[in-house]
Scaffold this motif. Structure first.
Motif, mmCIF file in Angstrom:
data_model
loop_
_atom_site.group_PDB
_atom_site.id
_atom_site.type_symbol
_atom_site.label_atom_id
_atom_site.label_comp_id
_atom_site.label_asym_id
_atom_site.label_seq_id
_atom_site.Cartn_x
_atom_site.Cartn_y
_atom_site.Cartn_z
ATOM 1 N N PHE A 1 0.827 -1.210 0.000
ATOM 2 C CA PHE A 1 0.000 0.000 0.000
ATOM 3 C C PHE A 1 0.864 1.264 0.000
ATOM 4 N N HIS A 2 2.182 1.075 0.069
ATOM 5 C CA HIS A 2 3.147 2.178 -0.018
ATOM 6 C C HIS A 2 3.758 2.139 -1.411
ATOM 7 N N ILE A 3 4.008 3.291 -1.992
ATOM 8 C CA ILE A 3 4.463 3.353 -3.386
ATOM 9 C C ILE A 3 5.821 2.683 -3.587
ATOM 10 N N PHE A 4 6.685 2.711 -2.597
ATOM 11 C CA PHE A 4 8.001 2.091 -2.707
ATOM 12 C C PHE A 4 7.864 0.591 -2.971
ATOM 13 N N GLY A 5 7.013 -0.064 -2.169
ATOM 14 C CA GLY A 5 6.820 -1.500 -2.337
ATOM 15 C C GLY A 5 6.131 -1.865 -3.638
ATOM 16 N N LEU A 6 5.082 -1.138 -3.984
ATOM 17 C CA LEU A 6 4.304 -1.488 -5.178
ATOM 18 C C LEU A 6 5.044 -1.172 -6.471
ATOM 19 N N ALA A 7 5.594 0.036 -6.574
ATOM 20 C CA ALA A 7 6.212 0.458 -7.835
ATOM 21 C C ALA A 7 7.626 -0.087 -8.012
ATOM 22 N N SER A 8 8.490 0.151 -7.017
ATOM 23 C CA SER A 8 9.905 -0.180 -7.184
ATOM 24 C C SER A 8 10.210 -1.661 -7.026
ATOM 25 N N VAL A 9 9.379 -2.379 -6.269
ATOM 26 C CA VAL A 9 9.639 -3.810 -6.062
ATOM 27 C C VAL A 9 8.716 -4.667 -6.935
ATOM 28 N N THR A 10 7.396 -4.528 -6.715
ATOM 29 C CA THR A 10 6.463 -5.428 -7.395
ATOM 30 C C THR A 10 6.347 -5.169 -8.896
ATOM 31 N N MET A 11 6.051 -3.940 -9.278
ATOM 32 C CA MET A 11 5.878 -3.667 -10.706
ATOM 33 C C MET A 11 7.189 -3.824 -11.483
ATOM 34 N N THR A 12 8.294 -3.464 -10.863
ATOM 35 C CA THR A 12 9.585 -3.654 -11.522
ATOM 36 C C THR A 12 9.831 -5.134 -11.792
ATOM 37 N N GLY A 13 9.293 -5.991 -10.916
ATOM 38 C CA GLY A 13 9.426 -7.434 -11.116
ATOM 39 C C GLY A 13 8.820 -7.912 -12.413
ATOM 40 N N TYR A 14 7.760 -7.251 -12.853
ATOM 41 C CA TYR A 14 7.097 -7.671 -14.090
ATOM 42 C C TYR A 14 7.863 -7.207 -15.321
ATOM 43 N N LEU A 15 8.810 -6.337 -15.135
ATOM 44 C CA LEU A 15 9.698 -5.957 -16.230
ATOM 45 C C LEU A 15 10.952 -6.825 -16.201
ATOM 46 N N PHE A 16 11.509 -7.019 -15.006
ATOM 47 C CA PHE A 16 12.765 -7.763 -14.861
ATOM 48 C C PHE A 16 12.556 -9.272 -14.958
ATOM 49 N N GLY A 17 11.422 -9.742 -14.397
ATOM 50 C CA GLY A 17 11.135 -11.173 -14.467
ATOM 51 C C GLY A 17 11.635 -11.981 -13.289
ATOM 52 N N TYR A 18 11.664 -11.390 -12.085
ATOM 53 C CA TYR A 18 12.081 -12.175 -10.933
ATOM 54 C C TYR A 18 10.887 -12.766 -10.186
ATOM 55 N N LYS A 19 11.168 -13.767 -9.365
ATOM 56 C CA LYS A 19 10.149 -14.353 -8.494
ATOM 57 C C LYS A 19 10.048 -13.490 -7.246
#
Length: 530
Positions: free
Chosen positions: A226-244
């Motif tokens: 629910f914080h932008i750091f977690g959602l944008a920099s970690v989770t959404m970046t994962g869908y670009l980078f391709g990590y688990k």
């Protein structure tokens, strides 16, 4: 660097094409491939469409970290809907304000907050509540019209239609942050804001590890979604980078270290309190932190002493990058490059991002000389559209395409930025942004209180601790515990003052303005003389 225009749905679809059967999310004892995450999000979108959610409608997500959070975000934006980030720690007053500000008609919440939501529902626009449970046992009874998440996503009859979305103009999410009025305000972030942020983080921090076969493509996701750091920099970046992404409901030192030891993740995103907590954990050197390639610290600057100690736990080729960001910039704006880290600095602007320090002169705002304190202003493709239904605050924050952050700092001759103070009086405790004005307004509701000042004071573990100074009305009395109890009823737990000090008078300026800075200086002096 050129970034393609696309929606968050297109970001997800692209990830599915590249990583289809690889694990995308892992939560508790379950895991989902990229394809499975897409399928669940599609089912949710179809069910929401059949329930009447249309483009531009707001849906509140009030969940702790879990896979359903990610499915929900992708499901809502698939329809052109707008996600409202709702902190599950909100008390009824905070929740009611946010729901009314957004006029959200839909909510996806955890069962632990369901009754809280139901109590405020009559005062809001909420029509449909979808409840997430982490166990198969249905231990609560839902009111009529409400449904459990798993049941709800299976109500769809056909796939939702294609919705035309303009990535640069259409809002994907409202991230609430504090304001000068003391009222929280919704940062409007578009689909393209998120796409840009993921591309910038990838280019600056992760790109060189794309073909690294010596490390697991794994990240532990414990920063609040629910914080932008977690959602944008970690989770959404994962869908670009391709990590688990191994999702944990919260950061618990022992749990996180055990996961690190077992999974040997490639990246670690955290805030200073987490690094400090790990440093002090018994036998921390036995948990394999040396396998992590990049440690990234955000929210507030990492103390030099902490960095020096933590560096000894890292691998020879690992690095720790300190950075600076804001909700208004979809998380990241400035970060330390691994090629040339400067301890104490938050780094240089991300690609396509500009930053400078300005000072007020007789001729208006001018760029400050090197190593001269001033206000940091930033701009870039991740900059928000503005504040939701709040043109006045938008006008104050955005001027000629620049975001006036309110943070005070300086730039050195190499273009590295340093944060020295916060013009907004914001407190950062345990990674959470806390706005004193909101706490003061709650304290002023106590009948015995005459005046109140809330500040953040240095705390070795949490970064800062909330302290309230109070004067009482004549012949009135109240105990410290009573003030704290009242605050607990009206504020999320992390905002509640941990320290209360009663005084006969509070410092004021010649025009009667309460002086926070003077109290802060007194506290710093007291701590120094300890």
């Amino acid at each position: 660097m050129k970034i393609k225009e696309r929606t968050l749905t297109e970001l997800l679809n692209s990830a599915v094409k590249r990583f289809r059967n690889e694990i995308s999310l892992q939560f508790e004892n379950e895991s989902w491939t990229y394809k499975e995450a897409q399928e669940i999000s599609e089912k949710l979108a179809s069910s929401l469409f059949e329930q009447g959610l249309e483009k531009g409608d707001r849906l509140s997500i009030m969940l702790p970290n879990c896979a359903q959070y990610v499915f929900s975000v992708f499901g809502v934006v698939r329809l052109g809907g707008i996600v409202v980030q709702t902190n599950p720690m909100y008390v009824e007053r905070e929740l009611e304000y946010q729901l009314n500000d957004t006029e959200a008609e839909f909510m996806i919440c955890h069962d632990s907050v369901y009754e809280r939501v139901k109590r405020v529902q009559p005062q809001t626009s909420l029509k449909k509540i979808i409840v997430v449970q982490f166990t198969e046992k249905r231990n609560i009874k839902l009111h009529e019209n409400d449904m459990f998440f798993d049941d709800f996503i299976n109500t769809y009859h056909s796939q939702a239609p294609h919705i035309k979305i303009n990535p640069k103009e259409d809002i994907a999410l409202l991230q609430y942050t504090g304001g000068t009025t003391g009222r929280s305000k919704g940062v409007m972030l578009t689909h393209q804001n998120f796409v840009n942020q993921t591309e910038l983080v990838n280019e600056f921090l992760l790109k060189e590890f794309k073909n690294d076969e010596t490390a697991n493509r794994v990240v532990i996701s414990f920063l609040p979604l629910f914080h932008i750091f977690g959602l944008a920099s970690v989770t959404m970046t994962g869908y670009l980078f391709g990590y688990k992404q191994i999702i944990l409901p919260r950061f618990e030192t022992e749990t996180v270290l055990h996961v690190i030891k077992k999974e040997k993740p490639m990246f670690f995103f955290g805030v200073p309190t987490m690094f400090i907590s790990m440093l002090h954990f018994p036998n921390v050197e036995t948990y394999g932190l040396e396998h992590i390639k990049v440690f990234f610290c955000g929210s507030s600057p990492l103390p030099l002493e902490t960095y020096t100690k933590f560096e000894k736990l890292m691998g020879k080729n690992s690095y720790l990058s300190d950075g600076y960001g804001l909700s208004e910039m979809t998380s990241g704006a400035i970060s330390n490059p691994h090629s040339k880290m400067k301890i104490g600095s938050v780094g240089v602007p991300l690609p396509l991002t500009e930053a400078k320090v300005v000072v007020e002169t007789d001729n208006g705002l001018e760029e400050a000389p090197f190593k001269t304190n001033g206000e940091i202003i930033v701009r870039g493709p991740q900059l928000m559209k503005g504040y939701w239904n709040n043109p006045e605050e938008t006008e104050v924050a955005l001027k000629n395409g620049w975001l006036h952050t309110g943070d005070i700092g300086y730039m050195d001759e190499d273009g590295y930025f340093y944060i020295v103070d916060r013009k907004k009086d914001m407190i950062i405790a345990g990674g959470y942004n806390i706005y004193p004005r909101e706490i003061e307004e709650v304290i002023y509701q106590i009948p015995q209180v005459k005046e109140a000042i809330v500040i953040g004071i240095p705390d070795e573990y949490r970064g800062e601790t909330v302290k309230a100074y109070i004067t009482l009305k004549e012949n009135k009395s109240i105990k410290e515990e009573e003030v704290i109890t009242f605050c607990r009823k009206n504020l999320a737990a992390y905002k509640v003052p941990r320290l209360i000090e009663f005084r006969d008078y509070l410092p004021k300026s010649s025009v009667g303005k309460l002086l926070k800075r003077e109290l802060r200086e007194q506290e710093l002096k007291r701590l120094k003389n300890k």
